[in-house]
Design an enzyme around this catalytic site. Sequence first.
Site, mmCIF file in Angstrom:
data_model
loop_
_atom_site.group_PDB
_atom_site.id
_atom_site.type_symbol
_atom_site.label_atom_id
_atom_site.label_comp_id
_atom_site.label_asym_id
_atom_site.label_seq_id
_atom_site.Cartn_x
_atom_site.Cartn_y
_atom_site.Cartn_z
ATOM 1 N N ARG A 70 -10.974 -10.359 -3.236
ATOM 2 C CA ARG A 70 -10.620 -9.944 -1.865
ATOM 3 C C ARG A 70 -10.395 -8.428 -1.835
ATOM 4 N NH1 ARG A 70 -6.262 -6.949 0.641
ATOM 5 N NH2 ARG A 70 -6.003 -7.679 2.770
ATOM 6 N N THR A 104 0.807 -1.218 0.000
ATOM 7 C CA THR A 104 0.000 0.000 0.000
ATOM 8 C C THR A 104 0.848 1.279 0.000
ATOM 9 O OG1 THR A 104 -1.643 -1.225 1.266
ATOM 10 C CG2 THR A 104 -1.937 1.133 1.197
HETATM 11 N N1 GLY Z 1 -3.406 -2.873 3.584
HETATM 12 C C1 GLY Z 1 -3.737 -3.304 2.280
HETATM 13 C C2 GLY Z 1 -4.496 -4.520 2.224
HETATM 14 O O1 GLY Z 1 -4.545 -5.290 3.183
HETATM 15 O O2 GLY Z 1 -5.078 -4.769 1.191
#
Ligand code: GLY
Length: 295
Positions: free
Chosen positions: A191, A163
């Site tokens: 997801r 991220t």
């Molecule tokens: N922090 C990013 C994710 O878990 O998709």
Amino acid sequence: MANLAIVVHGGAGAWDIESERMQVGLAACREAALAGHAVLKAGGSALDAVETAVHILEDCPALDAGRGSYLNTQGEVEMDALIMDGRSLNMGAVAAIQRVRHPISLARRVMTDTEHAFLVGPGAGAFADQIGFPRCATEDLIVPPEANGSAPAKPLAGPLGDTVGAVAFDIHGDLAAATSTGGTRNKMPGRVGDSPLVGSGGYADNWTAAVSATGQGEAIMKVVLSKRVCDLVSDGLSAQAACEAAIRLLEERVGGECGLIAIDAQGQVGVARNTRAMPYAFVMGEDEGGMVDGR
Ligand code: GLY
């Protein structure tokens, strides 16, 4: 004049601090912070500054967002992003979006060009096409290991980072936050992690703080981590103390690992993590002498 500030991160995780990949990611964080700061210095909004900064991070092949995103188990790239305006609490988000180089800008268009706040999957893609948002090939987003600073013989065993994000405080004292991600490595198709979820992957409220989170999405979303930071600031903690307290809460309540960046309504900066590393950079004040970077 308010004290300008911008903070960016390139993802918390089990980085090899000495790796070329970390150097590439850190250089992108510096470039992103300076680009966002230039927007602020020219009188631009915090919202424009965080979008500008995240564009640079999304283009960096060493970071998990845009180009360089992790692949899912079907070898596809599905990305999530959130942008939020601290003046109005307006927000836009996309999840499981495919074939765009800059999910953060599509999230902003959801905020400005629709009556909605969050579009996902094929619906988000159809919206992108409807407004003529630039599409790319999936291959344009996939980076071979040797192109992102990792030697081919060392193909990313374990998550190196996760991220990207930015938070900013502009000349008017307004706050904004932006978070963008390719999610986790080998995730199931469909997801979605914390990043596009308002309050989890990011939050911005002029009354408290702007926050961007990075780390284990399944843990972060359970404690609505970014909003926790804002609530702690509202309780009187500094941005730094609030980030540290929120990470302690995450650890104690759900056992997760993450990183946080924040700016409070006075323009004070917070940066914290409980992972091995997190490349970040910030500029505080009117000139680039206020630049600080770290990992
Ligand atoms: N922090 C990013 C994710 O878990 O998709």
